[in-house]
Design a protein around this motif. Structure first.
Motif, short mmCIF file in Angstrom:
data_model
loop_
_atom_site.label_atom_id
_atom_site.label_comp_id
_atom_site.label_asym_id
_atom_site.label_seq_id
_atom_site.Cartn_x
_atom_site.Cartn_y
_atom_site.Cartn_z
N ARG A 193 -29.50 25.12 8.97
CA ARG A 193 -28.88 24.39 9.55
C ARG A 193 -28.89 23.17 10.84
N TRP A 194 -29.53 24.01 11.11
CA TRP A 194 -30.83 23.53 12.40
C TRP A 194 -31.42 22.31 12.09
N MET A 195 -32.36 22.75 11.34
CA MET A 195 -33.19 21.33 10.48
C MET A 195 -32.71 20.51 9.62
N VAL A 196 -31.62 20.27 8.84
CA VAL A 196 -30.94 19.46 8.82
C VAL A 196 -30.58 18.28 9.92
N GLN A 197 -30.15 18.91 11.17
CA GLN A 197 -29.40 17.62 12.07
C GLN A 197 -30.40 17.60 12.62
N ALA A 198 -31.47 18.22 12.99
CA ALA A 198 -32.06 18.08 13.49
C ALA A 198 -33.60 16.37 12.41
N ALA A 199 -33.55 16.67 11.48
CA ALA A 199 -33.83 15.46 10.64
C ALA A 199 -32.89 14.38 9.98
N SER A 200 -31.62 14.18 10.49
CA SER A 200 -30.61 13.47 10.54
C SER A 200 -31.10 12.58 11.73
N GLU A 201 -31.62 13.66 12.63
CA GLU A 201 -31.36 12.72 14.07
C GLU A 201 -32.90 11.33 14.10
N GLU A 202 -33.78 12.23 12.96
CA GLU A 202 -35.12 10.72 13.19
C GLU A 202 -35.13 10.41 11.91
N GLY A 203 -33.28 10.33 11.06
CA GLY A 203 -33.56 9.19 9.95
C GLY A 203 -33.36 9.54 9.21
N ILE A 204 -33.76 10.91 8.53
CA ILE A 204 -33.85 11.81 7.13
C ILE A 204 -33.08 13.04 6.88
N THR A 205 -32.96 12.46 5.50
CA THR A 205 -32.11 13.71 4.73
C THR A 205 -32.50 14.27 4.33
#
Length: 752
Positions: A193-205
């Motif tokens: 859950r954290w990883m998906v959110q952290a990636a989205s903050e960099e614009g990564i899906t």
């Protein structure tokens, strides 16, 4: 190719320029420096010293500087910012597939001079399931000692890899840390859950996550997949549009299925006649030339658990075809191999269209659902001994659901070109060092794949709509029913989708990390210790309790006239006489280490393929021969057995053996492919049973298969004789001998 030729010319030119110069005046091209770093990384300092002494490679110190100039990977630190730079620089889409895996290592404690950290202990996890970075600062000798007294040495290196969804894209190491594999599935879920959110903050899906069948990861995937199934598809147990998709590594699944098939003494019945058994493969290898099937006895060696090449060879279409043609009664095994081939090809074969993949995966999901219900309906069978493992079955269900989930996800996002199933696995968790270098170094295997791709047109398929998926599922269901009818699991055709409950995690046979296909690494090859000058630094006073050690022993070097701080690579100790001494933290770590932890002998045995030796047949298998008596029975033999009442005779082809006594199922396993008719002298007789496909001998000498309510082991003591191999005529089996020939031998052996 032009670029490679230009670089080769530059290297030749440089070699000429270096000729005759003194060692300190040599200059090297950047590509040659990077190549030297690769040689050092793969081969270690000893191999590099040999190469650099005989070939025009840079000195070891130069290579060390190249390694240190690379982007450092700090244990436990996530590198999403670097990942985005990596994707943008190469013009890759900002969509990744994440894989994670653990690699069994020999525990080793080291001091990292660049971060002033002790490396090799297991860091604690925070509330997000993330390792706490820089948990072991080397501030003083007493602090270092406390780590050795209170902390756990890492037994696994855990890697999180990001795979860009693009053809031939290299992987990127997202995070790396040491672990003892004692985390929980709740830690995994929190981390995802954290990883998906952290990636989205960099614009990564994050499109999905893959791993193998480790219990914590499988439990997390199970909980992610099978929830919120609110839709109109009764055969689909998962949410249609999850935030991200989870996939079990296809190669690991294929290996699990192989292991179950070749496991000694297990019975996998498919109806009243057919059995999936290793014995059919033994017969094929023994009776058909190797150039037809490419199999050897080592291909079915149960001790070689991680042999992917063997699994590939077994499930080749030619093997299934030869079984059906050359080995009577082998339809169950051929069907099992078909299942292995198609469930793996659905993800690994690049030429398939999306609907073909769906058909392959879901045909066998429906098949295994019905097969599982068949085993459960017979009280003499159990899922643990007569069906594929719960781990493998759960993995098949997860992957079938994931395939449809990712199709819907990418289709609705209009990202059809990102549907590359071969990337949806955990194989990226391997050697990633070469990915940190520029693309100037040629790696033959990788280059061969890249070159083949460059000479073919890039293509992708438009992903199907829901109605097309439903139509293909119906076709897969119909195909599965036809296979089930053929082997005898179903007695009549049905149009009702099976509503088979998934196994609970409490009953799943979930292996530990030790069952993974891991590479063994004996040291951290990225760390090269360097001297650090302290003359120009502003050092602070250090308050610490001095440890008493015996300096000077075993050549331990001490240092004078150097001030220390909590971040310097030196530490202050007492030499036993009350005199303070200065030694390197690396030396102190070495002194505290009692020896590196080693891998268990079980794992070392597990990854080695022992030779399988079996008794060559001393008799001809010509169909013109009469029955004969042997001291041993071998898998594949056709034998006559007397019934329990000693009146009638049964005919069977031997598929497997099992001990008839034993406190556990494992203790009853019989590994060899032959068994003595009478127990050897001077040993405790445990009794051996034969698993057979049974036949009735008709008056015209035709063998008619006998249906069995329950397949089981028949005592080898009831053996009468070995039969000449039957002949095949018009798809029927015939013996050249008669029942009277067998009865004569029965009488001579005085069965009562």
């Amino acid at each position: 190719m032009d670029k490679v030729m230009a670089e080769n010319q530059e290297l030749r030119k440089q070699i000429v320029q270096n000729a005759g110069k003194k060692k300190g005046g040599l200059r090297y091209h950047e590509v040659l420096k990077e190549f030297g770093a690769v040689v050092y990384t793969l081969g270690g300092p000893m191999l590099y010293s040999i190469f650099s002494s005989n070939f025009p490679l840079p000195a070891l110190a130069t290579t060390s500087r190249v390694l240190h100039s690379c982007d450092p990977i700090i244990e436990g630190k996530w590198r999403f910012t670097e990942l985005k730079e990596f994707l943008v620089k190469r013009n890759f889409p900002l969509v990744i597939w994440v894989s994670e895996d653990g690699t069994r290592v020999n525990g080793r404690i080291q001091y990292d001079v660049k971060t002033n950290q002790i490396v090799g202990f297991v860091p604690s996890l925070d509330t997000n399931g993330l390792p706490v970075i820089q948990s072991f600062p080397a501030t003083s000798a007493s602090v270092i000692k406390s780590y050795f007294e209170n902390c756990t040495v890492s037994s696994n290196a855990y890697a999180i890899m990001a795979q860009p969804l693009a053809q031939n894209a290299p992987t990127f190491c997202l995070a790396l840390w040491g672990t003892d594999n004692r985390f929980k599935s709740t830690d995994v879920l929190a981390r995802w859950r954290w990883m998906v959110q952290a990636a989205s903050e960099e614009g990564i899906t994050v499109a999905g996550v893959s791993s193998d069948g480790d219990s914590k990861l499988l439990s997390a995937m199970y909980n992610c997949t099978f929830r919120n199934a609110l839709h109109n598809w009764p055969w689909f147990y998962a949410e249609l549009k999850p935030t991200f998709v989870t996939v079990q590594d296809t190669i690991h699944l294929l290996i699990k299925l192989r292991q179950k098939l070749i496991k000694p003494s297990d019975i996998m019945p498919m109806g009243n006649i057919n059995i999936a058994s290793r014995g059919h493969l033994v017969s094929l290898i023994s009776s058909v030339a190797k150039d037809n099937h490419k199999l050897t006895m080592s291909s079915i060696n149960v001790k070689d658990k991680m042999n992917f090449k063997s699994a590939q060879d077994l499930c080749a279409k030619e093997v299934s075809n030869l079984l059906r043609k050359e080995v009577p009664g082998s339809e169950g095994t051929a069907v099992f191999l078909d299942m292995m081939r198609e469930t793996s090809a659905a993800f690994l074969e690049q030429s398939l269209k999306p609907l073909e993949r769906i058909n392959m995966v879901w045909t066998w999901i429906f098949f295994t659902r019905f097969w599982r219900q068949y085993i459960l309906s017979n009280r003499d069978y159990s899922l643990s001994h007569n069906f594929i493992t719960s781990n493998a079955y759960t993995c098949m269900e997860i992957n079938g659901h994931a395939l449809i989930q990712i199709i819907i996800k990418l289709r609705d996002s209009e990202l059809h070109e990102l549907f590359i199933p071969v990337l949806f696995g955990s194989q990226a968790c391997e050697d990633f060092f070469r990915k940190c270098l520029k693309d100037d170094i040629v790696f033959p295997r990788q280059h061969k794949k890249l070159w083949a791709h460059q000479n073919s047109e890039a293509r992708f398929d438009i992903l199907p709509e829901d109605w097309e998926i439903e139509k293909e599922i119906a076709a897969a269901f119909k195909r599965a029913v036809q296979i089930l009818l053929k082997v005898g699991i179903l007695k009549k055709e049905t149009k009702i989708y099976p509503t088979c409950p998934l196994p609970s995690l409490a009953t799943c046979e979930l292996p530990s990390l030790d069952d993974n296909d891991n590479d063994d690494e004996d040291e951290n090859i990225f760390f090269v210790e360097q001297e650090q000058s302290l003359n120009d630094e502003t050092l602070q006073d250090v308050e610490e309790d001095l440890l008493t050690i015996s300096t000077g022993a075993l050549g331990i070097q001490t240092y004078d006239n150097i001030e220390v701080s909590s971040t310097s690579p030196f530490v202050l100790v007492s030499d036993g006489k009350g005199n303070p001494s200065l030694i390197k933290k690396t030396t102190l770590v070495w002194m505290f280490s009692n020896g590196d932890t080693t891998m268990s002998s079980d794992r070392l045995r597990r990854v080695q393929a022992d030779a399988v030796i079996h008794r060559p047949s001393s008799t001809s298998t010509s169909p013109t021969e009469t029955p004969y008596v042997e001291d041993f029975v071998t898998i594949g033999d056709w034998c006559g057995f007397v019934s329990e009442d000693r009146k009638s005779i049964s005919y069977g082809r031997v598929l497997a053996f099992s001990y008839l006594t034993g406190t556990t199922w494992r203790s009853q396993q019989y590994v060899n492919i032959e068994a003595p008719v009478k127990p050897p002298a001077n040993c405790d007789a445990r009794g051996v049973g034969c698993l057979c496909t049974w036949y009735k001998l008709l008056k015209n000498k035709k063998l008619q298969v006998t249906t069995m309510d329950v397949h089981g082991y028949y005592n080898i003591e009831n053996y009468i004789c070995t039969l000449p191999r039957p002949i095949i005529k018009d798809s029927n089996l015939f013996l050249n001998c008669s029942e009277n020939d067998v009865r004569k031998l029965k009488k001579s052996r005085k069965h009562k």
